[in-house]
Design an enzyme around this catalytic site. Sequence first.
Site, short mmCIF file in Angstrom:
data_model
loop_
_atom_site.label_atom_id
_atom_site.label_comp_id
_atom_site.label_asym_id
_atom_site.label_seq_id
_atom_site.Cartn_x
_atom_site.Cartn_y
_atom_site.Cartn_z
CG HIS A 1 82.28 -34.67 -28.19
ND1 HIS A 1 81.04 -34.28 -28.14
CD2 HIS A 1 81.71 -36.22 -27.63
CE1 HIS A 1 79.85 -35.72 -28.10
NE2 HIS A 1 80.47 -35.85 -28.17
CB SER B 1 75.71 -38.72 -35.34
OG SER B 1 74.99 -37.87 -34.15
NE ARG C 1 71.20 -42.90 -35.92
CZ ARG C 1 72.34 -42.82 -35.13
NH1 ARG C 1 72.75 -41.11 -35.17
NH2 ARG C 1 72.89 -43.36 -33.89
CE LYS D 1 75.93 -34.23 -33.04
NZ LYS D 1 74.91 -34.78 -32.78
CG ASP E 1 73.91 -35.98 -36.46
OD1 ASP E 1 74.10 -36.72 -36.56
OD2 ASP E 1 73.62 -35.31 -35.57
#
Length: 433
Positions: A82, A183, A168, A187, A161
């Site tokens: 990621h 967050s 947010r 995922k 989330d």
Amino acid sequence: MRMVDVIIKKRDGGELTKEEIEFFVDGYTKGEIPDYQASALTMAIYFKGMTQEETATLTQAMVDSGETIDLSAIHGHIVDKHSTGGVGDKVTFIVGPLVASAGVPVAKMSGRGLGHTGGTLDKLEAVKGLQIEMTKDEFIENVNTHKLAVAGQTGNLAPADKKLYALRDVTGTVNSLPLIAGSIMSKKLASGADSIVLDVKTGSGAFMKTLEDSEALAREMVNIGNNLGRNTVAVISDMNQPLGFEVGNANEIREAAEILQGKKVEDLRELSLEIASHMTVLAEVFATYEEAYAALEKNLENGKAFEAFRNFIEAQHGDTSMIDDLSLLPKAAYEIEVKADRGGYVAEIDAESIGVAAMYLGAGRATKDDIINHGVGITLNKKIGDPVRAGEALVVLHSDNEQAEDSIQKVKEAYQITDDKVDTPTLIHKVIK
Ligand code: URA
């Protein structure tokens, strides 16, 4: 339990219990806790922070708020990757095939782009016919057969989330370390991989502008991953300028394919080998980073990594003639040079401005419903540290509009040229395990 008591406890710097965090996440997901109380709590977290244990509990509660993807039908140790997002970041298209070429399964679920950073799925769709929608069975079969599949995110992953991130975004609480870390990791954890390598960007084009903040975020995410049973490594890499020389959808696929064919674009190749090496070590295919790096470098030279890329494109119904002959990828109508006003050395290239310039050309979306133009983009002729003469082209814009004045302006704003020699920025700042 009353939500107001949970808010007051955090406001006063207290440590929330597992029950309190789960009460909040569960109640907010179900709509039983209103937005105003959730925003009060996120603001309290923003100011008072969270302990490692609280952050891990929050992350797990967000994972548990929705579905998790069961990838147990995939043979082997699945490693995910990621990136926290950058400009010209086409590392996934290199790392995926590279890791697959070492026999490690890569089951990647990706998203689309919004704003100055491009999305993996949008870039892949520059290849005519390529399908990113598939059933779970097809996804698993593709990974088992070709060791690599990339699909759009399906299922209801971490809905808490999704809701909290939107809140947010409009309440000034995005920039809280435990909230960002929770967050992203919720995922990743819901997506089912056994191990995770994080590419945490740092610099002007990154979410985290300073090395200190990037390192803190990386440590937080590694702790969450390790606490929740996934081996996690974070590489902190530089985003003070775009990665490689190409920005835009077809442009980035072309550049990635060239690296897979052995081309030596220094920063891009180096970062891809770094990330792929950690992934294959986590998968226990290689014993050491050095061994992994040498073997993967060989696969860039001997055609194995490119073959894995081509097989993946074919399996997802992409037109492989565009991969065999990269000049067939979508192209814009005009090439516009943006020239240097003065000579000297390139001192800065604000990556975010380059991303915005590419977005203005149509390579990205300013709003969710914008349609991507796959052929437009930017080729950087000059990177930080390069000497430049007055009147020399800094970049070439690939545009379908002959004028492209707003993009030209943005590129000019992005480049800073100085008289003094400038060093090339360090690419890999730190590895956190
Ligand atoms: N990306 C995410 O997915 N979540 C954040 O909070 C920030 C960036």
